[in-house]
Design an enzyme around this catalytic site. Structure first.
Site, PDB file in Angstrom:
ATOM      1  N   ASN A 102     -23.144  -3.721   3.254  1.00 44.08           N
ATOM      2  CA  ASN A 102     -23.650  -4.589   4.313  1.00 44.08           C
ATOM      3  C   ASN A 102     -25.049  -5.129   4.014  1.00 44.08           C
ATOM      4  OD1 ASN A 102     -23.550  -5.859   6.761  1.00 44.08           O
ATOM      5  ND2 ASN A 102     -23.697  -4.009   8.003  1.00 44.08           N
ATOM      6  N   HIS A 117     -16.691   3.550  19.866  1.00 42.28           N
ATOM      7  CA  HIS A 117     -18.053   3.269  20.344  1.00 42.28           C
ATOM      8  C   HIS A 117     -18.007   2.788  21.786  1.00 42.28           C
ATOM      9  CE1 HIS A 117     -20.030   2.359  16.178  1.00 42.28           C
ATOM     10  NE2 HIS A 117     -19.255   3.420  16.135  1.00 42.28           N
ATOM     11  N   ARG A 141     -18.357   7.919  21.115  1.00 41.34           N
ATOM     12  CA  ARG A 141     -19.791   7.826  20.843  1.00 41.34           C
ATOM     13  C   ARG A 141     -20.408   6.969  21.934  1.00 41.34           C
ATOM     14  NH1 ARG A 141     -22.902   4.525  16.002  1.00 41.34           N
ATOM     15  NH2 ARG A 141     -23.079   2.918  17.598  1.00 41.34           N
ATOM     16  N   TYR A 175     -30.449   0.034  18.939  1.00 44.34           N
ATOM     17  CA  TYR A 175     -29.333   0.223  18.019  1.00 44.34           C
ATOM     18  C   TYR A 175     -28.053   0.582  18.791  1.00 44.34           C
ATOM     19  CZ  TYR A 175     -25.881   2.380  15.252  1.00 44.34           C
ATOM     20  OH  TYR A 175     -24.645   2.669  14.744  1.00 44.34           O
ATOM     21  N   ASP A 234     -25.483   8.589  18.156  1.00 43.44           N
ATOM     22  CA  ASP A 234     -26.100   8.223  16.879  1.00 43.44           C
ATOM     23  C   ASP A 234     -27.581   7.921  17.101  1.00 43.44           C
ATOM     24  OD1 ASP A 234     -26.735   7.307  14.381  1.00 43.44           O
ATOM     25  OD2 ASP A 234     -25.066   5.879  14.227  1.00 43.44           O
ATOM     26  N   HIS A 290     -29.549   7.223  14.584  1.00 44.82           N
ATOM     27  CA  HIS A 290     -29.814   6.210  13.558  1.00 44.82           C
ATOM     28  C   HIS A 290     -31.171   6.384  12.889  1.00 44.82           C
ATOM     29  CE1 HIS A 290     -28.772   2.293  11.673  1.00 44.82           C
ATOM     30  NE2 HIS A 290     -27.557   2.717  11.941  1.00 44.82           N
ATOM     31  N   GLU A 299     -25.884  12.409  15.498  1.00 43.98           N
ATOM     32  CA  GLU A 299     -25.794  11.798  14.161  1.00 43.98           C
ATOM     33  C   GLU A 299     -27.148  11.294  13.670  1.00 43.98           C
ATOM     34  OE1 GLU A 299     -22.758   8.822  14.054  1.00 43.98           O
ATOM     35  OE2 GLU A 299     -23.702   7.757  12.404  1.00 43.98           O
ATOM     36  N   GLU A 320     -23.837   8.747   6.307  1.00 42.61           N
ATOM     37  CA  GLU A 320     -23.203   7.435   6.118  1.00 42.61           C
ATOM     38  C   GLU A 320     -23.901   6.628   5.017  1.00 42.61           C
ATOM     39  OE1 GLU A 320     -23.619   5.896  10.137  1.00 42.61           O
ATOM     40  OE2 GLU A 320     -25.231   4.592   9.494  1.00 42.61           O
ATOM     41  N   ARG A 358     -20.764  12.630   6.643  1.00 44.80           N
ATOM     42  CA  ARG A 358     -20.272  11.291   7.020  1.00 44.80           C
ATOM     43  C   ARG A 358     -20.057  10.345   5.845  1.00 44.80           C
ATOM     44  NH1 ARG A 358     -19.535   8.823  11.039  1.00 44.80           N
ATOM     45  NH2 ARG A 358     -21.033   7.117  10.960  1.00 44.80           N
ATOM     46  N   HIS A 371     -17.748   7.713   7.970  1.00 44.97           N
ATOM     47  CA  HIS A 371     -18.272   6.456   8.505  1.00 44.97           C
ATOM     48  C   HIS A 371     -17.133   5.438   8.572  1.00 44.97           C
ATOM     49  CE1 HIS A 371     -21.458   3.045   7.704  1.00 44.97           C
ATOM     50  NE2 HIS A 371     -21.206   3.175   8.990  1.00 44.97           N
ATOM     51  N   ASP A 424     -18.436  -2.865   9.073  1.00 43.17           N
ATOM     52  CA  ASP A 424     -18.825  -3.356   7.745  1.00 43.17           C
ATOM     53  C   ASP A 424     -18.073  -2.624   6.634  1.00 43.17           C
ATOM     54  OD1 ASP A 424     -20.889  -1.605   9.120  1.00 43.17           O
ATOM     55  OD2 ASP A 424     -21.503  -1.269   7.057  1.00 43.17           O
ATOM     56  N   GLU A 443     -14.562   7.826  12.265  1.00 44.55           N
ATOM     57  CA  GLU A 443     -15.093   6.754  13.119  1.00 44.55           C
ATOM     58  C   GLU A 443     -14.121   5.571  13.126  1.00 44.55           C
ATOM     59  OE1 GLU A 443     -18.867   5.261  11.787  1.00 44.55           O
ATOM     60  OE2 GLU A 443     -19.277   4.230  13.683  1.00 44.55           O
ATOM     61  N   TRP A 500     -34.850   1.556  10.744  1.00 47.61           N
ATOM     62  CA  TRP A 500     -33.951   0.892  11.687  1.00 47.61           C
ATOM     63  C   TRP A 500     -32.751   1.800  11.952  1.00 47.61           C
ATOM     64  CZ3 TRP A 500     -28.797  -0.774  11.025  1.00 47.61           C
ATOM     65  CH2 TRP A 500     -28.258  -1.328  12.209  1.00 47.61           C
TER      66      TRP A 500
HETATM   67  C1  GCO Z   1     -22.352   3.998  12.422  1.00 49.68           C
HETATM   68  C2  GCO Z   1     -23.443   3.314  11.695  1.00 49.68           C
HETATM   69  C3  GCO Z   1     -23.397   1.833  11.648  1.00 49.68           C
HETATM   70  C4  GCO Z   1     -24.397   1.335  10.616  1.00 49.68           C
HETATM   71  C5  GCO Z   1     -23.836   0.190   9.871  1.00 49.68           C
HETATM   72  C6  GCO Z   1     -24.774  -0.292   8.790  1.00 49.68           C
HETATM   73  O1  GCO Z   1     -22.580   5.141  12.777  1.00 49.68           O
HETATM   74  O2  GCO Z   1     -21.303   3.415  12.584  1.00 49.68           O
HETATM   75  O3  GCO Z   1     -24.699   3.853  11.971  1.00 49.68           O
HETATM   76  O4  GCO Z   1     -23.549   1.215  12.889  1.00 49.68           O
HETATM   77  O5  GCO Z   1     -25.593   0.977  11.201  1.00 49.68           O
HETATM   78  O6  GCO Z   1     -22.611   0.570   9.328  1.00 49.68           O
HETATM   79  O7  GCO Z   1     -24.160  -1.224   7.983  1.00 49.68           O
HETATM   80 MG    MG Z   2     -24.372   5.937  12.203  1.00 42.06          MG
END
Ligand code: GCO
Ligand code: MG
Length: 402
Positions: free
Chosen positions: A37, A122, A147, A159, A210, A212, A236, A262, A283, A312, A316, A339, A402
């Protein structure tokens, strides 16, 4: 049998997806996802300029040898670009091997260890009330694991929470969007979401969240502790994992289960976390962790430490990755959860697939191979369209995770 040709196909049916197609002189072909991605073109160049010329004429059945050739033979090991390219080749070769055998891929991985693959979806909302509605809507679709992410008062963009109720999609068209992050605002708010969810729905549902990579280890420990009574399925990426030892501090303070990986691309990224039992779910997934061949080794290491898989599966990761992941998930003994972020209808049309969703579970199907194909004529109608993940800054302008 020999590899006769290999091609990279880039398509953007709503988001950019990169696919490697390997064809043999016997008329078989295999597909591998090669999507990274926001850095898609780097993998395209790596494959086209450096990998494909080395593949032509090789025996596609020698999956392990070709993996070793691409990993050790490059001298420059690991890294997301290299490992995504290797994953694409590996997935395509497993697809060919399974098609040649006339078997679904999971049969070559030891057969089914379970009947179905539990997936998590999600749910999100601009505030807690919206997130609660979203969880209810997903429960109505049968999901057993959800989630949940909610907007944070005082932060414009968070996020996992899309604007205007659209499905969440991490990459945005054009150059990277800048967002503002405040740990203080988030940290007090996050437990309230899960308190409300448990009050409304009880404890019969798996809840995931998550972070993140946003917190320091001590902040992550505080969140894990605050969430303990709410009995999360997992928390996560509570903190960045380059320094695997950072997770010791989290572990010393909380029994909230931790999921990480991930962004990992090799067994070396997770070795310390697994061997020291600092995480509960790993993950890493097919496309970014070196394909089926390498992911099996990660899972085998995790198995002896009672760490389970939680691949994961964001949008993407293309349907090709999803198909391969489901064969892996149904076969691997220490599976935890997968996921599932459904792709758009346009993406599903470009990638016809054998996998299905039913009542909280997914099934890889019994088509020989991993069961995912590409409609190249349709793919060609969606040319590459640059898009990037956002970046995040603190309220004083400091660039952060991020
Ligand atoms: C998740 C991930 C995604 C990522 C993304 C980045 O847990 O699914 O954190 O949301 O941010 O795949 O390309
Ligand atoms: Mg994630």
């Amino acid at each position: 049998m020999k590899i006769a040709s290999a091609r990279v196909i880039v398509t953007c049916p709503g988001r950019n997806l990169v696919t490697l197609k390997i064809a043999t002189d016997d008329g078989l072909h295999g597909l591998g996802d090669a999507t990274l991605n926001g850095r898609e073109k780097a993998v395209v160049a790596y494959l086209e300029d450096h990998v494909i010329p080395c593949l032509i004429g090789r025996d596609p059945h020698r999956v392990e040898d070709i993996w070793q050739y691409l990993y050790k033979g490059a001298y420059w090991r690991r890294g997301p670009v290299t490992m995504t390219a290797i994953a694409a080749v590996d997935t395509a070769l497993w697809d060919i091997k399974a098609k040649a055998a006339g078997l679904p891929l999971y049969q070559l991985l030891g057969g089914r260890s379970r009947d179905a693959v539990m997936v998590y979806c999600h749910a999100n909302g601009a505030d807690i009330a919206e997130a609660v509605d979203s969880v209810a809507a997903h429960m109505a679709q049968g999901y057993k694991a959800i989630r949940a992410q909610a907007g944070v008062p005082g932060l414009d963009k968070v996020y996992g929470v899309p604007k205007g109720g659209a499905p969440y999609e991490p990459a945005e068209k054009g150059l990277p969007v800048e967002t503002v992050w405040s740990t203080e605002k988030y940290l007090d708010h996050a437990p309230k979401l899960f308190e409300t969810l448990r009050e409304k729905f009880g404890f019969g549902l798996h809840l995931l969240h998550d972070v993140h990579h946003r917190l320091t280890p001590i902040e992550a420990a505080r969140l894990g502790k605050a969430l303990e009574p709410l009995r999360m399925f997992w928390l996560e990426d509570p903190t960045p994992a380059e320094n695997q030892d950072a997770f010791r501090l989290i572990r010393q303070h909380t029994v909230t289960p931790i999921a990480v990986g991930e962004v990992f691309n090799s067994i070396w990224d997770c070795k310390g976390l697994i061997e020291n039992q600092l995480i509960d779910y790993i993950r890493a997934t097919v496309v970014h962790a070196g394909g089926i061949t390498h992911l099996r080794k990660i899972a085998a290491l995790a198995e002896i430490y009672q760490v389970r898989t939680g691949c994961h599966g964001a949008t993407d990761l293309s349907p090709v990755c999803m198909g391969a992941a489901l064969h892996f998930d149904i076969a691997v003994p220490n599976f935890g959860v997968q996921e599932h972020m459904p792709h758009t209808a346009e993406t599903d049309a470009v990638f016809p697939h054998a996998y299905t969703y039913r009542d909280g579970f997914m099934y890889p199907g019994d088509t020989p191979g991993h069961g995912v194909e590409i409609d190249e004529a349709l793919a060609a109608k969606y040319p590459y369209d640059p898009a990037y993940l956002p970046v995040a800054r603190l309220e004083d302008g400091t660039l952060t995770n991020w």
